[in-house]
Scaffold this active site. Structure first.
Site, PDB file in Angstrom:
ATOM      1  N   ILE A 258      -1.925  41.717  99.970  1.00  0.00           N
ATOM      2  CA  ILE A 258      -2.887  42.779  99.699  1.00  0.00           C
ATOM      3  C   ILE A 258      -4.255  42.188 100.023  1.00  0.00           C
ATOM      4  O   ILE A 258      -4.586  41.084  99.590  1.00  0.00           O
ATOM      5  CB  ILE A 258      -2.800  43.266  98.233  1.00  0.00           C
ATOM      6  CG1 ILE A 258      -3.815  44.379  97.959  1.00  0.00           C
ATOM      7  CG2 ILE A 258      -2.958  42.138  97.240  1.00  0.00           C
ATOM      8  CD1 ILE A 258      -3.675  45.012  96.568  1.00  0.00           C
ATOM      9  N   SER A 259      -5.031  42.890 100.823  1.00  0.00           N
ATOM     10  CA  SER A 259      -6.275  42.327 101.346  1.00  0.00           C
ATOM     11  C   SER A 259      -7.312  42.091 100.257  1.00  0.00           C
ATOM     12  O   SER A 259      -7.302  42.723  99.193  1.00  0.00           O
ATOM     13  CB  SER A 259      -6.873  43.263 102.405  1.00  0.00           C
ATOM     14  OG  SER A 259      -6.045  43.352 103.534  1.00  0.00           O
ATOM     15  N   GLN A 260      -8.216  41.175 100.542  1.00  0.00           N
ATOM     16  CA  GLN A 260      -9.372  40.906  99.692  1.00  0.00           C
ATOM     17  C   GLN A 260     -10.130  42.210  99.431  1.00  0.00           C
ATOM     18  O   GLN A 260     -10.356  43.001 100.349  1.00  0.00           O
ATOM     19  CB  GLN A 260     -10.262  39.908 100.427  1.00  0.00           C
ATOM     20  CG  GLN A 260     -11.571  39.555  99.782  1.00  0.00           C
ATOM     21  CD  GLN A 260     -12.397  38.660 100.692  1.00  0.00           C
ATOM     22  OE1 GLN A 260     -11.950  38.294 101.792  1.00  0.00           O
ATOM     23  NE2 GLN A 260     -13.587  38.315 100.257  1.00  0.00           N
TER      24      GLN A 260
ATOM     25  N   ARG B  11      -6.338  48.498  91.223  1.00  0.00           N
ATOM     26  CA  ARG B  11      -5.735  47.483  92.096  1.00  0.00           C
ATOM     27  C   ARG B  11      -4.632  46.694  91.390  1.00  0.00           C
ATOM     28  O   ARG B  11      -3.676  46.239  92.036  1.00  0.00           O
ATOM     29  CB  ARG B  11      -6.828  46.539  92.610  1.00  0.00           C
ATOM     30  CG  ARG B  11      -6.370  45.598  93.738  1.00  0.00           C
ATOM     31  CD  ARG B  11      -7.562  44.852  94.324  1.00  0.00           C
ATOM     32  NE  ARG B  11      -7.210  44.099  95.522  1.00  0.00           N
ATOM     33  CZ  ARG B  11      -6.982  42.783  95.553  1.00  0.00           C
ATOM     34  NH1 ARG B  11      -7.070  42.075  94.437  1.00  0.00           N
ATOM     35  NH2 ARG B  11      -6.681  42.171  96.685  1.00  0.00           N
TER      36      ARG B  11
END
Length: 219
Positions: free
Chosen positions: A67-69, A41
């Site tokens: 950017i999502s959790q 990530r």
């Protein structure tokens, strides 16, 4: 050699992310956990944000997008129930992180992004990381990718007031779509949409917060 260093520290942070943020909150599909452990990530965020890459919150990627959790990425991926060889449409490429996770599950990923700089950066990342199963398109995500339809699975990484009809139309029989639906970021519900025996079934799963799904058509 004591096995320490920046790469080792990031790998340990990624393992803690999966253990403490994802497994601990109920995501249990082994393939999803394996993919979350594998995708780096920190390579999908700006360099200044690398120390936060494995923390339990979304991060800005520019142009008003995020950017999502990590937990939300894993939860949505598990809900999709992706199998190797599935044809998956993603709406909202963003940094490319979610597409990489889907590719690690053996899916053929078709991902659409409307913001040109994000599209170009994501395409460069996919090339650099050799995600050959990911195809990218610069377009209005509410239209889907009609020339490649139908799709076994559709994942929408942005919220809108309703489910775009073109996306439902591009789902295969027995297909699944996961999409946040709501009038604003603070009133979105994650929905699982399924086609079954010619019917479209929508199940509401809980509150979420996503950036807006913006398009000129499909509403």
């Amino acid at each position: 050699m004591n096995g320490s260093g920046p790469k080792t520290d990031l790998r340990r942070s990624r393992e803690r992310m999966v253990r403490d943020q994802i497994e601990a909150r109920g995501v249990s599909q082994p393939e999803v956990l394996r993919a979350m452990r594998k995708v780096p990530r920190h390579l999908f965020v700006e360099e200044a944000l690398i120390p936060q890459a494995y923390e339990d919150h979304p991060l800005p990627i520019g142009h008003g997008q995020t950017i999502s959790q990590p937990y939300v990425v894993a939860w949505m991926t598990e809900l999709l129930a992706v199998a190797p060889g599935h044809k998956v449409l993603e709406i909202g490429t963003g940094s490319g992180y979610q597409a990489a996770v889907l590719a690690e599950l053996g899916a053929d990923v078709f991902t659409v992004e409307r913001v040109k700089p994000l599209y170009e950066l994501a395409r460069a990342r996919m090339d650099a990381l050799r995600y050959r199963r990911v195809r990218l398109k610069l377009d209005d995500g509410t239209l889907g990718w009609p020339e490649e339809a139908p799709f076994d699975r559709i994942l929408v990484a942005a919220g809108g007031p309703r489910i775009p009809a073109p996306l439902v139309g591009q789902l295969s029989e027995t297909g699944r779509m996961v999409i946040p639906v709501g009038a604003s970021r603070r009133s979105q519900t994650l929905c699982l949409v399924r086609r079954e025996n010619g019917r479209v079934i929508v199940r509401e799963l809980g509150g979420v917060m996503f950036v807006d799904l913006v398009g000129t058509h499909g509403w």
